[in-house]
Write a protein that holds these residues in place. Structure first.
Motif, PDB file in Angstrom:
ATOM      1  N   ARG A  74      50.441  31.010  50.878  1.00 36.49           N
ATOM      2  CA  ARG A  74      50.048  30.928  52.291  1.00 36.49           C
ATOM      3  C   ARG A  74      48.657  30.292  52.454  1.00 36.49           C
ATOM      4  N   LEU A  75      47.835  30.383  51.396  1.00 36.07           N
ATOM      5  CA  LEU A  75      46.446  29.939  51.515  1.00 36.07           C
ATOM      6  C   LEU A  75      46.198  28.571  50.877  1.00 36.07           C
ATOM      7  N   THR A  76      47.223  27.774  50.745  1.00 35.44           N
ATOM      8  CA  THR A  76      47.040  26.453  50.155  1.00 35.44           C
ATOM      9  C   THR A  76      45.968  25.672  50.929  1.00 35.44           C
ATOM     10  N   GLY A  77      44.975  25.159  50.196  1.00 39.19           N
ATOM     11  CA  GLY A  77      43.907  24.378  50.828  1.00 39.19           C
ATOM     12  C   GLY A  77      42.742  25.212  51.320  1.00 39.19           C
ATOM     13  N   VAL A  78      42.894  26.540  51.297  1.00 35.53           N
ATOM     14  CA  VAL A  78      41.795  27.421  51.710  1.00 35.53           C
ATOM     15  C   VAL A  78      40.924  27.720  50.489  1.00 35.53           C
ATOM     16  N   LYS A  79      39.610  27.634  50.649  1.00 36.60           N
ATOM     17  CA  LYS A  79      38.679  28.025  49.578  1.00 36.60           C
ATOM     18  C   LYS A  79      38.384  29.507  49.732  1.00 36.60           C
ATOM     19  N   ALA A  80      38.271  30.222  48.629  1.00 32.62           N
ATOM     20  CA  ALA A  80      38.109  31.667  48.748  1.00 32.62           C
ATOM     21  C   ALA A  80      37.210  32.242  47.664  1.00 32.62           C
ATOM     22  N   ALA A  81      36.596  33.369  47.993  1.00 31.15           N
ATOM     23  CA  ALA A  81      35.768  34.114  47.044  1.00 31.15           C
ATOM     24  C   ALA A  81      35.860  35.595  47.418  1.00 31.15           C
ATOM     25  N   ALA A  82      35.487  36.462  46.471  1.00 31.89           N
ATOM     26  CA  ALA A  82      35.601  37.900  46.725  1.00 31.89           C
ATOM     27  C   ALA A  82      34.409  38.654  46.164  1.00 31.89           C
ATOM     28  N   PHE A  83      34.110  39.764  46.849  1.00 30.89           N
ATOM     29  CA  PHE A  83      33.083  40.671  46.335  1.00 30.89           C
ATOM     30  C   PHE A  83      33.529  42.103  46.561  1.00 30.89           C
ATOM     31  N   ASP A  84      32.900  43.015  45.826  1.00 31.53           N
ATOM     32  CA  ASP A  84      33.102  44.433  46.113  1.00 31.53           C
ATOM     33  C   ASP A  84      31.774  45.139  46.153  1.00 31.53           C
ATOM     34  N   THR A  85      31.798  46.367  46.690  1.00 33.30           N
ATOM     35  CA  THR A  85      30.639  47.257  46.568  1.00 33.30           C
ATOM     36  C   THR A  85      31.080  48.434  45.721  1.00 33.30           C
ATOM     37  N   ARG A  86      30.145  48.960  44.944  1.00 32.68           N
ATOM     38  CA  ARG A  86      30.485  49.982  43.934  1.00 32.68           C
ATOM     39  C   ARG A  86      29.243  50.776  43.582  1.00 32.68           C
ATOM     40  N   VAL A  87      29.460  51.907  42.950  1.00 34.72           N
ATOM     41  CA  VAL A  87      28.340  52.682  42.427  1.00 34.72           C
ATOM     42  C   VAL A  87      28.093  52.248  40.981  1.00 34.72           C
ATOM     43  N   LYS A  88      26.843  52.414  40.545  1.00 33.92           N
ATOM     44  CA  LYS A  88      26.505  51.944  39.203  1.00 33.92           C
ATOM     45  C   LYS A  88      26.863  53.036  38.199  1.00 33.92           C
ATOM     46  N   LEU A  89      28.097  53.027  37.761  1.00 32.72           N
ATOM     47  CA  LEU A  89      28.586  53.989  36.780  1.00 32.72           C
ATOM     48  C   LEU A  89      28.955  53.244  35.519  1.00 32.72           C
ATOM     49  N   PHE A  90      29.077  53.995  34.429  1.00 33.62           N
ATOM     50  CA  PHE A  90      29.495  53.351  33.186  1.00 33.62           C
ATOM     51  C   PHE A  90      30.920  52.815  33.338  1.00 33.62           C
ATOM     52  N   ILE A  91      31.794  53.599  33.975  1.00 32.35           N
ATOM     53  CA  ILE A  91      33.155  53.128  34.259  1.00 32.35           C
ATOM     54  C   ILE A  91      33.342  53.160  35.771  1.00 32.35           C
ATOM     55  N   HIS A  92      33.464  51.997  36.398  1.00 29.81           N
ATOM     56  CA  HIS A  92      33.570  51.981  37.863  1.00 29.81           C
ATOM     57  C   HIS A  92      34.824  51.290  38.349  1.00 29.81           C
ATOM     58  N   GLY A  93      35.609  50.672  37.448  1.00 28.23           N
ATOM     59  CA  GLY A  93      36.777  49.931  37.906  1.00 28.23           C
ATOM     60  C   GLY A  93      36.365  48.626  38.551  1.00 28.23           C
ATOM     61  N   ASP A  94      37.272  48.067  39.343  1.00 29.26           N
ATOM     62  CA  ASP A  94      37.032  46.736  39.880  1.00 29.26           C
ATOM     63  C   ASP A  94      37.868  46.537  41.142  1.00 29.26           C
ATOM     64  N   ALA A  95      37.285  45.915  42.134  1.00 25.51           N
ATOM     65  CA  ALA A  95      38.070  45.479  43.300  1.00 25.51           C
ATOM     66  C   ALA A  95      37.988  43.960  43.450  1.00 25.51           C
ATOM     67  N   ALA A  96      36.788  43.386  43.254  1.00 30.52           N
ATOM     68  CA  ALA A  96      36.609  41.941  43.504  1.00 30.52           C
ATOM     69  C   ALA A  96      37.510  41.099  42.612  1.00 30.52           C
ATOM     70  N   GLY A  97      37.683  41.518  41.361  1.00 26.05           N
ATOM     71  CA  GLY A  97      38.560  40.759  40.459  1.00 26.05           C
ATOM     72  C   GLY A  97      40.005  40.813  40.923  1.00 26.05           C
ATOM     73  N   LYS A  98      40.420  41.997  41.365  1.00 23.56           N
ATOM     74  CA  LYS A  98      41.810  42.149  41.841  1.00 23.56           C
ATOM     75  C   LYS A  98      42.022  41.322  43.114  1.00 23.56           C
TER      76      LYS A  98
END
Ligand code: FMN
Length: 150
Positions: A74-98
């Motif tokens: 659906r997003l052909t030709g659209v430029k995109a980027a992602a970010f997340d907010t998180r706490v600084k933990l040793f293990i915090h998971g990920d949202a921006a990558g997903k």
């Protein structure tokens, strides 16, 4: 061309980052809550930045639903980027990558690496300097659009 920074938030920290990203992008970019935004309005040449708090190692339900709705290519030709907010933990998971992988699967052209911004605790506030770092990150995205490197 329009530039939209779609975000979700529970406590306002991701909204603050989204607004900094919009100001760093310039050119009339707007930070818009994900609920109620119609992704059908996106056109080739537009810029879409998506931001979410990490909730249980993944994006929020509203962001996940929006990404699922985009459908493949659906997003052909659209430029995109992602970010997340998180706490600084040793293990915090990920949202921006997903989010980045979902945008790519929907056909968007991905600009740069997923970006993380940090809060001091679940309800915030943001760690010092994060709003400024978000604006600088966005200015870098705008510059790479402007000089044709993406
Ligand atoms: C239910 C819930 C789950 C969370 N899970 C994570 C997590 O897995 N990893 C993480 O780094 N932060 C986690 N957090 C902290 C959030 O990332 C933090 O609340 C968020 O960045 C604040 O942004 P907001 O003010 O925009 O909601 C969680 C917070 C909540 C409320």
């Amino acid at each position: 061309m329009k530039a939209v920074v779609l975000y979700d938030t529970a406590y306002g920290n991701t909204r603050t980052i989204a607004e900094s990203v919009a100001s760093g992008l310039g050119q009339g970019a707007a930070a818009v809550p994900v609920e109620g935004f119609d992704t059908e309005t996106l056109r080739p040449g537009d810029l879409l930045v998506v931001g979410s708090p990490i909730n249980g190692w993944k994006p929020t339900a509203r962001i996940t639903e929006m990404l699922a709705d985009l459908g493949r290519r659906r997003l052909t030709g659209v430029k995109a980027a992602a970010f997340d907010t998180r706490v600084k933990l040793f293990i915090h998971g990920d949202a921006a990558g997903k989010i980045t992988r979902a945008l790519e699967a929907a056909g968007a052209g991905i600009m740069g690496e997923p970006m993380a911004f940090y809060v001091k605790g679940s309800e915030g506030p943001l760690m010092d300097g994060e709003a400024e770092r978000a604006a600088a990150w966005a200015a870098g995205l705008a510059a790479s659009l402007g000089n044709g490197t993406v």
